[in-house]
Design a protein around this motif. Structure first.
Motif, mmCIF file in Angstrom:
data_model
loop_
_atom_site.group_PDB
_atom_site.id
_atom_site.type_symbol
_atom_site.label_atom_id
_atom_site.label_comp_id
_atom_site.label_asym_id
_atom_site.label_seq_id
_atom_site.Cartn_x
_atom_site.Cartn_y
_atom_site.Cartn_z
ATOM 1 N N MET A 1 0.809 -1.313 -0.273
ATOM 2 C CA MET A 1 0.027 0.028 0.054
ATOM 3 C C MET A 1 0.778 1.330 0.112
ATOM 4 O O MET A 1 0.268 2.366 0.237
ATOM 5 C CB MET A 1 -1.014 0.201 1.138
ATOM 6 C CG MET A 1 -2.345 -0.946 1.029
ATOM 7 S SD MET A 1 -3.747 -0.186 1.291
ATOM 8 C CE MET A 1 -4.754 -1.567 1.379
ATOM 9 N N ASN B 1 -5.755 1.549 -3.903
ATOM 10 C CA ASN B 1 -5.737 0.802 -2.720
ATOM 11 C C ASN B 1 -5.510 2.070 -1.838
ATOM 12 O O ASN B 1 -6.178 2.019 -0.626
ATOM 13 C CB ASN B 1 -4.526 0.037 -2.389
ATOM 14 C CG ASN B 1 -5.406 -1.356 -2.923
ATOM 15 O OD1 ASN B 1 -6.082 -2.150 -2.337
ATOM 16 N ND2 ASN B 1 -4.763 -2.093 -3.926
ATOM 17 N N LEU C 1 -8.263 3.710 1.168
ATOM 18 C CA LEU C 1 -7.765 3.539 2.705
ATOM 19 C C LEU C 1 -7.903 5.029 3.207
ATOM 20 O O LEU C 1 -8.201 5.146 4.164
ATOM 21 C CB LEU C 1 -6.400 2.719 2.821
ATOM 22 C CG LEU C 1 -6.034 2.617 4.189
ATOM 23 C CD1 LEU C 1 -7.100 1.722 5.124
ATOM 24 C CD2 LEU C 1 -4.725 2.124 4.381
ATOM 25 N N ILE D 1 -10.402 -5.539 5.212
ATOM 26 C CA ILE D 1 -9.011 -5.424 4.512
ATOM 27 C C ILE D 1 -7.818 -5.695 5.242
ATOM 28 O O ILE D 1 -6.871 -5.452 4.976
ATOM 29 C CB ILE D 1 -9.166 -4.030 3.589
ATOM 30 C CG1 ILE D 1 -9.348 -2.827 4.609
ATOM 31 C CG2 ILE D 1 -10.254 -4.277 2.436
ATOM 32 C CD1 ILE D 1 -8.893 -1.570 4.010
ATOM 33 N N TRP E 1 -14.658 2.419 -6.120
ATOM 34 C CA TRP E 1 -13.159 1.895 -5.805
ATOM 35 C C TRP E 1 -13.155 0.499 -5.232
ATOM 36 O O TRP E 1 -12.217 -0.197 -5.760
ATOM 37 C CB TRP E 1 -12.381 2.874 -5.090
ATOM 38 C CG TRP E 1 -12.362 4.244 -5.536
ATOM 39 C CD1 TRP E 1 -12.484 4.735 -6.923
ATOM 40 C CD2 TRP E 1 -11.882 5.489 -4.824
ATOM 41 N NE1 TRP E 1 -12.291 6.064 -6.854
ATOM 42 C CE2 TRP E 1 -12.012 6.638 -5.696
ATOM 43 C CE3 TRP E 1 -11.791 5.756 -3.349
ATOM 44 C CZ2 TRP E 1 -11.603 7.801 -5.361
ATOM 45 C CZ3 TRP E 1 -11.487 7.115 -3.050
ATOM 46 C CH2 TRP E 1 -11.558 8.248 -3.985
ATOM 47 N N ALA E 2 -13.890 0.447 -4.240
ATOM 48 C CA ALA E 2 -14.018 -1.144 -3.687
ATOM 49 C C ALA E 2 -14.537 -2.012 -4.774
ATOM 50 O O ALA E 2 -13.604 -3.145 -4.947
ATOM 51 C CB ALA E 2 -14.891 -1.200 -2.518
ATOM 52 N N LEU F 1 -11.594 -2.486 -7.284
ATOM 53 C CA LEU F 1 -10.574 -3.472 -6.515
ATOM 54 C C LEU F 1 -10.891 -4.895 -6.195
ATOM 55 O O LEU F 1 -10.181 -5.673 -5.519
ATOM 56 C CB LEU F 1 -9.944 -2.691 -5.277
ATOM 57 C CG LEU F 1 -9.357 -1.427 -5.438
ATOM 58 C CD1 LEU F 1 -8.965 -0.513 -4.215
ATOM 59 C CD2 LEU F 1 -7.811 -1.640 -6.182
ATOM 60 N N LEU G 1 -13.282 -5.621 -3.869
ATOM 61 C CA LEU G 1 -13.338 -5.860 -2.437
ATOM 62 C C LEU G 1 -14.661 -5.916 -2.377
ATOM 63 O O LEU G 1 -15.537 -4.862 -2.076
ATOM 64 C CB LEU G 1 -12.764 -4.759 -1.717
ATOM 65 C CG LEU G 1 -11.394 -4.358 -1.874
ATOM 66 C CD1 LEU G 1 -10.683 -3.342 -1.506
ATOM 67 C CD2 LEU G 1 -10.197 -5.760 -1.219
#
Ligand code: FE
Ligand code: FE
Length: 164
Positions: free
Chosen positions: A1, A7, A11, A65, A122-123, A126, A128
């Motif tokens: 990261m 990512n 965060l 995460i 974004w999640a 990615l 997620l």
């Protein structure tokens, strides 16, 4: 990261929103106390309960995460909440108070909607899945809250504010 990639952006924004939700948790009881109509007080009280859930969902997303849940100071929400305080103070006891409080609360909701919209996108990007679902659930509640405030303004507060 360590890289400044998506990512890292996700965060950072989670920490920013974590700070914001905790600030909103402190502000909502004050807004409820300031509100004149019982409907608006009830709307703020209901959203306080939901906001507790937003913090819990963020806790869950951090856990998912594998990162410790923590906030970073969010200047945007500090400014938005400060403006709300100013409206509450300037219009205290006046007929436009609730209309002003509603608009101030909607600035908070719109801020949250923009953040959770980005977080969800974004999640998803990615892969997620759990965080994406959690952000989507909160986004839905923020949007419904915003709509409820619009309805309260149009059906009552704006009319009362103009009826001098
Ligand atoms: Fe929220
Ligand atoms: Fe909210």
């Amino acid at each position: 990261m360590a890289d400044k990639d998506l990512n890292a952006l996700l965060l950072h924004t989670m920490k920013d929103v974590y700070f914001a939700e905790n600030a909103i948790l402190k502000a909502l009881p004050k807004m409820s106390k300031a509100a004149k109509s019982k409907e608006l007080k009830a709307a703020f009280d209901k959203h306080l309960k939901q906001t507790e859930g937003h913090v819990a969902r963020l806790d869950q997303a951090f856990k998912s995460i594998g990162v410790k849940a923590e906030g970073v100071p969010c200047e945007a929400i500090k400014g938005i909440l400060k403006e709300g305080d100013e409206v509450a103070e300037d219009f205290a006891g006046g007929i436009a108070l609730d209309a002003g409080l509603i608009a101030a609360a909607q600035a908070v909701e719109h801020y949250e909607i923009s953040r959770y919209g980005a977080l969800q996108a974004w999640a998803k990007q990615l892969g997620l899945k759990e965080p994406a679902r959690l952000f989507g659930e909160t986004l839905d509640e923020e949007e419904k809250t915003d709509q409820g405030l619009t309805d309260l303004a149009n059906s009552k507060a704006n009319i009362a504010a103009a009826a001098a």
